[in-house]
Scaffold this active site. Structure first.
Site, PDB file in Angstrom:
ATOM      1  N   HIS A 172       1.023  -1.213   0.093  1.00 41.77           N
ATOM      2  CA  HIS A 172       0.020   0.046  -0.040  1.00 41.77           C
ATOM      3  C   HIS A 172       0.832   1.123  -0.239  1.00 41.77           C
ATOM      4  CE1 HIS A 172      -2.208  -2.818   2.437  1.00 41.77           C
ATOM      5  NE2 HIS A 172      -3.468  -2.435   2.054  1.00 41.77           N
ATOM      6  N   ASP A 203       2.335   2.171   3.414  1.00 39.41           N
ATOM      7  CA  ASP A 203       3.243   1.124   4.095  1.00 39.41           C
ATOM      8  C   ASP A 203       4.572   1.400   3.743  1.00 39.41           C
ATOM      9  OD1 ASP A 203       1.166  -0.672   4.286  1.00 39.41           O
ATOM     10  OD2 ASP A 203       1.478  -1.698   2.315  1.00 39.41           O
TER      11      ASP A 203
HETATM   12  C1  XUL Z   1      -7.538  -6.705   4.649  1.00 37.13           C
HETATM   13  C2  XUL Z   1      -6.904  -7.128   3.335  1.00 37.13           C
HETATM   14  C3  XUL Z   1      -5.914  -5.975   2.579  1.00 37.13           C
HETATM   15  C4  XUL Z   1      -5.981  -6.070   1.228  1.00 37.13           C
HETATM   16  C5  XUL Z   1      -5.002  -4.971   0.721  1.00 37.13           C
HETATM   17  O1  XUL Z   1      -8.340  -7.700   5.185  1.00 37.13           O
HETATM   18  O2  XUL Z   1      -6.865  -8.126   2.923  1.00 37.13           O
HETATM   19  O3  XUL Z   1      -4.824  -5.902   3.274  1.00 37.13           O
HETATM   20  O4  XUL Z   1      -5.202  -7.171   0.911  1.00 37.13           O
HETATM   21  O5  XUL Z   1      -5.526  -3.730   1.071  1.00 37.13           O
END
Ligand code: XUL
Ligand code: CO
Length: 437
Positions: A100, A103
């Site tokens: 993300h 992150d």
């Molecule tokens: C949340 C989840 C996230 C997504 C990416 O449960 O799985 O980490 O994969 O935003």
């Protein structure tokens, strides 16, 4: 500075190895159905759990020992962390990673500063990708942690929040393209509701669809050719997430004309929360031509929340790879470990144990699935079960030659149906087990 000076590149040593830092099944160059394991599985390490997870839970702060948390919050620290992250991924031998925006780089005082921070870390990621050959499986934007997203992002009641989220996705798409990302994921985050009394569901769904269309349009505009995915999850953090399961997502995408632009990124623990087996989600998405990628983890069936544990169960991994092979294998997607070590596993080496276990479980699952397919026994039993559809009446119905009156005429003359035969579920299960043990 090295984060794991005492650990070398993890190598394949074969099923008899007792070395905890070696693979017993994942032999990246081994051919399965004519393709290397590396190309089948396309393993990916997630930045958020592995390099930002601290082990915090609702009852206490994080306790994980992480060599890269030097002076948390600074961009310099983020750059150093990125270098150490690549040391880990390289030593593990995973070909991909996923992140993300938030992150990898800290937020600044405003959007412009935040974007600048991201650019600085992206430079390091780019340099590390070039150094190691590790690639980006997918990027995404965190549209749920910052308090501004309290009511959601693309489904917020506050139009300004929607605009901020749009700007964030624009930037995340640009950096994903810059890093050569194979895909871009939308997980709903806080896109859902706690109570319908204060929620205009139709309006929120329309807004979400508009948002996704804007992302697809912008990707075309900048020439980003990666695959878009939506990741189903039924609850957490909201009581009802709009992207609740594969079927709901596919219905949403088709309703709003997005079905050619997004595929599904399916996560095991999310399937569990939705009351489905992962195989159900994979087979449903695959049957609709929308099986894109996997967030590999597992839940705990005794707990009702998203525990995001590393997958170690070969029944599960064999089923996952069976479905993936059935639908032609991954193209842009992969096996992305959206999984975190337990809070009690707070030492850095635990990250190796966790990923090695997951990779070995998937490698073994792939071999099992390929063996089942090569023998073809289950396949022919399945075909046999539907044999009445391959001839006479069944074939005529399938090819559209019948209507209600013609079927009534057929049944009136026949009087009663041909005898049913057993579904043989237990035999199917026993045969499946033959490949497991
Ligand atoms: C949340 C989840 C996230 C997504 C990416 O449960 O799985 O980490 O994969 O935003
Ligand atoms: Co996920």
């Amino acid at each position: 500075m090295a984060a794991f000076p005492e650990i070398d590149r993890v190598v394949y040593e074969g099923p008899d190895s007792k070395n905890p830092l070696a693979f017993r099944h994942y032999d990246e160059d081994q051919l399965v159905e004519g393709k290397t394991m590396k190309d089948h599985l396309r393993f990916s390490v997630v930045y958020w759990h592995t390099f930002r997870g601290s082990g915090a839970d609702p009852f206490g702060p994080g306790c994980a020992v992480r060599p890269w948390e030097l002076a948390d919050g600074t961009v310099e620290n983020a750059c150093e962390r990125a270098r150490m992250a690549f040391e880990f991924i390289e030593k593990l031998g995973a070909p991909y990673y996923a992140f993300h925006d938030r992150d990898v780089a800290p937020e600044g005082d405003n959007l412009a500063e935040t974007n600048k921070n991201l650019d600085r870390v992206v430079e390091v990621l780019k340099e590390q990708q070039a150094r190691t050959g590790i690639k980006l499986l997918w990027g995404t934007a965190n549209l749920f942690s910052n308090p501004r997203y309290v009511h959601g992002a693309a489904t917020s009641c506050n139009a300004d929040v929607y605009a901020f989220a749009a700007a964030q996705v624009k930037k995340a798409l640009e950096v994903t393209k810059e890093l050569g990302g194979a895909g871009y994921v939308f997980w709903g985050g806080r896109e859902g509701y706690q109570n319908l009394l204060n929620t205009d569901m139709k309006r929120e769904l329309d807004h979400l669809a508009r948002f996704l269309h804007m992302a697809v349009d912008y990707a075309k505009q900048i020439g980003f050719e990666g695959q878009f995915y939506i990741e189903p999850k039924p609850k957490e953090p909201t009581k009802h997430q709009y992207d609740s399961d594969a079927a709901a997502c596919i219905n949403f995408l088709r309703t709003y004309g997005l079905e050619n632009d997004l595929q599904l990124n399916l996560e095991t623990n999310h399937a569990t929360l939705a009351g489905h087996e992962m195989l159900h989600e994979l087979d449903y998405a695959g049957s609709q031509g929308m099986l894109g990628s996997i967030d590999a983890n597992t839940g705990d069936l005794l707990l009702g929340w998203d525990t995001d544990q590393f997958p170690t169960n070969v029944y599960l991994t064999a089923q996952c790879m069976w479905a993936v092979l059935k639908y032609g294998g991954f193209t842009s997607g992969g096996v992305n470990f959206d999984a975190k070590v337990r809070r009690e596993s707070f030492e850095p080496v635990d990250l190796f144990h966790a990923h090695i276990g997951g990779m070995d479980a998937f490698a073994k699952g792939l071999k099992i699935a390929a063996a089942i397919r090569a023998d073809g026994e289950l396949d022919s039993m399945l075909q046999q079960r539907y044999a009445s559809w391959d001839r006479d009446l069944g074939a005529e119905i399938e090819s559209g030659q019948h209507d209600l009156p013609s079927l009534e005429k057929y049944m009136l003359s026949k009087g009663e149906v041909a005898a049913n035969t057993s579904g043989r579920q237990e035999l199917f299960e026993n045969i499946w087990n033959r490949y497991i043990f």
